[in-house]
Scaffold this motif. Structure first.
Motif, short mmCIF file in Angstrom:
data_model
loop_
_atom_site.label_atom_id
_atom_site.label_comp_id
_atom_site.label_asym_id
_atom_site.label_seq_id
_atom_site.Cartn_x
_atom_site.Cartn_y
_atom_site.Cartn_z
N TYR A 170 23.25 -26.60 45.41
CA TYR A 170 23.89 -26.37 44.12
C TYR A 170 23.95 -27.63 43.26
O TYR A 170 23.76 -27.57 42.05
CB TYR A 170 25.31 -25.81 44.33
CG TYR A 170 25.32 -24.45 44.95
CD1 TYR A 170 25.05 -23.31 44.20
CD2 TYR A 170 25.57 -24.29 46.32
CE1 TYR A 170 25.04 -22.05 44.78
CE2 TYR A 170 25.57 -23.04 46.91
CZ TYR A 170 25.30 -21.92 46.14
OH TYR A 170 25.29 -20.68 46.72
N PHE A 174 21.93 -26.44 40.29
CA PHE A 174 22.85 -25.71 39.42
C PHE A 174 23.70 -26.63 38.55
O PHE A 174 24.21 -26.21 37.52
CB PHE A 174 23.75 -24.79 40.26
CG PHE A 174 23.04 -23.59 40.79
CD1 PHE A 174 23.18 -22.35 40.19
CD2 PHE A 174 22.20 -23.70 41.90
CE1 PHE A 174 22.51 -21.24 40.68
CE2 PHE A 174 21.53 -22.60 42.39
CZ PHE A 174 21.67 -21.36 41.78
N SER A 192 26.34 -25.93 50.86
CA SER A 192 24.96 -25.66 50.45
C SER A 192 24.41 -24.42 51.16
O SER A 192 23.54 -24.51 52.03
CB SER A 192 24.08 -26.88 50.75
OG SER A 192 24.51 -28.00 50.01
#
Length: 228
Positions: A170, A174, A192
């Protein structure tokens, strides 16, 4: 004969330069249930979360304002939509097929979400996860719940569970998407693994994993129009 349109400007979305070939690999597929809308959403994930692919009908419905523009006069044909998110470059490749028409676009999400604005502050916002004593059960397995919130709004909690056998990084991928969406630098410190369960502070389920399976797939696209 199928007509193929290469869209350079699609409903004011900023498009990036088209590369001749896009190649990607997907490692596993997951199906989620969103109770509020009672929708099921299918995604495939590759390269630890760099690539997210979906051709889910429910996602296609959310793009209705775009797909309606390409309907034949008086037509009500269903739209087949494919989306590939590259979260390293923050680009989205979109293919829409309606009847005899095919629309392709390569969208720079960084420009689209921020409208081209620069980052306002050098402050890095952090979204972090704190383990709780609670567990949830999903597909016969128990998972620990984590409280997740941004550091500037610590009481704005949601609760998540993760399956770390299916890796998703992430922070690497992200966090860039969050930076583009909020206009602030972002870091993400959560386990994760693939999301299994999401609920709000009242315990109402937002998203629930229905099924997951390892499924290696290779994909490619060629979206360059050129004259020689």
């Amino acid at each position: 004969m199928r007509k193929r349109f290469l869209v350079l400007i699609l409903l004011s979305l900023p498009l990036g330069s088209f590369s001749q070939d896009i190649n990607f690999e997907l490692d596993f597929s997951a199906v989620y249930w969103a109770p509020k809308s009672n929708d099921t959403i299918r995604i495939s994930v590759g390269n630890n979360g760099r690539y997210i692919f979906t051709d889910s009908e429910e996602v296609a419905k959310s793009f209705g304002s775009i797909t309606r523009r390409f309907q034949p006069a008086g037509g009500k044909e269903n739209a087949d939509l494919k989306l590939l998110f590259d979260l390293k470059t923050i680009f989205m490749l979109m293919e829409v097929k309606i009847g005899q028409n095919t629309v392709l676009a390569n969208v720079d999400l960084n420009q689209f979400m921020k409208k081209g604005k620069s980052i306002d502050s050098a402050t890095v916002r952090k979204m972090s996860a704190t383990p709780t004593a609670l567990k949830i059960e999903n597909n016969g397995k128990k998972y620990k719940l984590y409280g997740v919130a941004p550091d500037n709004k610590p009481d704005d909690l949601i609760y998540m569970a993760f399956n770390e056998k299916y890796p998703v990084d992430y922070d690497t991928y992200f966090s860039k998407l969050m930076t583009s969406a909020t206009g602030e630098l972002f870091s993400i410190d959560i386990p994760s693994g693939l999301l299994v369960h999401v609920e709000d502070s009242k315990g109402e389920i937002i998203l629930e994993l229905l099924s997951i399976k390892k499924k290696k797939q290779k994909g490619s696209a060629n979206i360059q129009l050129k004259l020689e």
